[in-house]
Motif scaffolding. Structure first.
Motif, mmCIF file in Angstrom:
data_model
loop_
_atom_site.group_PDB
_atom_site.id
_atom_site.type_symbol
_atom_site.label_atom_id
_atom_site.label_comp_id
_atom_site.label_asym_id
_atom_site.label_seq_id
_atom_site.Cartn_x
_atom_site.Cartn_y
_atom_site.Cartn_z
ATOM 1 N N ALA A 12 0.826 -1.200 0.000
ATOM 2 C CA ALA A 12 0.000 0.000 0.000
ATOM 3 C C ALA A 12 0.863 1.253 0.000
ATOM 4 N N VAL A 13 0.512 2.184 -0.856
ATOM 5 C CA VAL A 13 1.206 3.468 -0.959
ATOM 6 C C VAL A 13 0.189 4.573 -0.713
ATOM 7 N N TYR A 14 0.539 5.577 0.099
ATOM 8 C CA TYR A 14 -0.383 6.660 0.413
ATOM 9 C C TYR A 14 0.315 8.006 0.301
ATOM 10 N N GLU A 38 9.344 5.124 -4.898
ATOM 11 C CA GLU A 38 10.197 4.504 -3.878
ATOM 12 C C GLU A 38 9.815 3.042 -3.662
ATOM 13 N N ALA A 39 8.501 2.766 -3.602
ATOM 14 C CA ALA A 39 8.047 1.393 -3.391
ATOM 15 C C ALA A 39 8.366 0.520 -4.586
ATOM 16 N N ASP A 40 8.225 1.069 -5.784
ATOM 17 C CA ASP A 40 8.509 0.299 -6.992
ATOM 18 C C ASP A 40 10.002 -0.015 -7.096
ATOM 19 N N LEU A 41 10.829 0.945 -6.701
ATOM 20 C CA LEU A 41 12.268 0.733 -6.728
ATOM 21 C C LEU A 41 12.675 -0.337 -5.718
ATOM 22 N N ALA A 42 12.047 -0.301 -4.526
ATOM 23 C CA ALA A 42 12.364 -1.285 -3.488
ATOM 24 C C ALA A 42 11.965 -2.693 -3.900
ATOM 25 N N ALA A 43 10.909 -2.791 -4.742
ATOM 26 C CA ALA A 43 10.424 -4.108 -5.142
ATOM 27 C C ALA A 43 11.083 -4.619 -6.395
ATOM 28 N N SER A 44 11.899 -3.791 -7.074
ATOM 29 C CA SER A 44 12.500 -4.203 -8.336
ATOM 30 C C SER A 44 13.659 -5.168 -8.101
ATOM 31 N N PRO A 45 13.952 -6.028 -9.084
ATOM 32 C CA PRO A 45 15.055 -6.976 -8.950
ATOM 33 C C PRO A 45 16.365 -6.235 -8.710
ATOM 34 N N GLY A 46 17.176 -6.762 -7.788
ATOM 35 C CA GLY A 46 18.466 -6.153 -7.492
ATOM 36 C C GLY A 46 18.424 -5.100 -6.425
ATOM 37 N N ALA A 47 17.212 -4.784 -5.916
ATOM 38 C CA ALA A 47 17.113 -3.770 -4.861
ATOM 39 C C ALA A 47 17.841 -4.262 -3.607
#
Length: 262
Positions: free
Chosen positions: A22-24, A251-260
């Motif tokens: 969840a992102v707010y 930020e959430a998408d970057l944290a969930a991307s491969p290699g994070a």
């Protein structure tokens, strides 16, 4: 050498396909104050209107009396606004909006009683207006009590369903969240509200209560379902135009991307 400048984008960034949680957005930014003001206004006006019982007559052939109250056309908007606030700003912001709406609604109800208690002009017109105010605004406190009980329970459930589904699915499944939360929240709200408010609008029989409750639930849910295309479009637009939402999403998408984290 030609240099290329970059500018911040307000478009939702591409996702890797996995939910990112969840992102707010921040409450202090963008449109929260407008949404809150709209919810407060809808709740207050609904409370005044709901003090009046409304009958559209009996449906021929089945004997079902179409009974509702004067706030029926407004109240579903409170749930639509609640859905938008929860989706954009989270359950804590939704609880704040609910609490604020009813604090102001209680203040309005107390104000009505102070207005009624003040001595009127002693002429015929003044006494007639006093009697009209007593009849029109006197029962509003019962409707406010009904609204406090029903809306707090129903909207809290509505908000929890939206936020929990969003925690599991991230940005996916917006329409599914709106469909599921609307039905559950409105069912709980309508049963509680109608059971208390029926006293204020003059319902005296169990049959009338059932007709009032059933019609209220079906109407509210159908209105919310009919508005889902508009509601989801507004939510998506607000997400795109709120810089704090876009920042959290990136930020959430970057944290969930491969290699994070490497």
């Amino acid at each position: 050498m030609t240099s290329h400048s970059t500018s911040p984008t307000t478009e939702t960034p591409p996702h890797s396909g996995r939910p990112v949680g969840a992102v707010y957005a921040d409450r202090g930014s963008s449109h929260f104050d407008i949404l809150l003001a709209a919810m407060v206004t809808v709740v207050i006006l609904s409370g005044i209107g709901a003090a009046k019982g409304v009958s559209f007559g009996t449906i021929p052939g089945i004997g079902f009396e179409v009974i509702t109250d004067g706030g029926f056309f407004l109240f579903p908007l409170a749930y639509v606004l609640g859905d938008i606030i929860t989706e954009l700003y989270g359950p804590r912001a939704a609880r704040r909006a609910i609490f604020t709406s009813f604090v102001v609604s209680v203040l309005a109800s107390v104000s009505y009683h102070v207005i009624i208690a003040l001595p009127p002009f002693p002429d015929e017109y003044g006494l007639a207006k006093q009697a009209a105010l007593e009849v029109a605004l006197g029962p509003v406190w019962i409707v406010v009590l009904a609204g406090l009980a029903g809306f707090l329970a129903g909207q809290t459930l509505n908000s929890q369903v939206v936020s929990r589904m969003k925690n599991r699915m991230g940005e996916r499944g917006l329409v599914g969240r709106l469909l599921t939360s609307s039905g559950l929240g409105e069912l709980v709200d309508t049963i509680i509200f109608c059971s208390i408010a029926s006293v204020a609008i003059g319902i005296t029989t169990l049959e009338q209560w059932f007709e009032y409750t059933l019609l209220g639930f079906l109407y509210k849910v159908l209105v919310q379902y009919a508005m889902i295309p508009v509601t989801s479009a507004v939510i998506r637009w607000l997400k795109r135009t709120d810089p704090t939402y876009q920042k959290r999403l990136r930020e959430a998408d970057l944290a969930a991307s491969p290699g994070a984290g490497r």
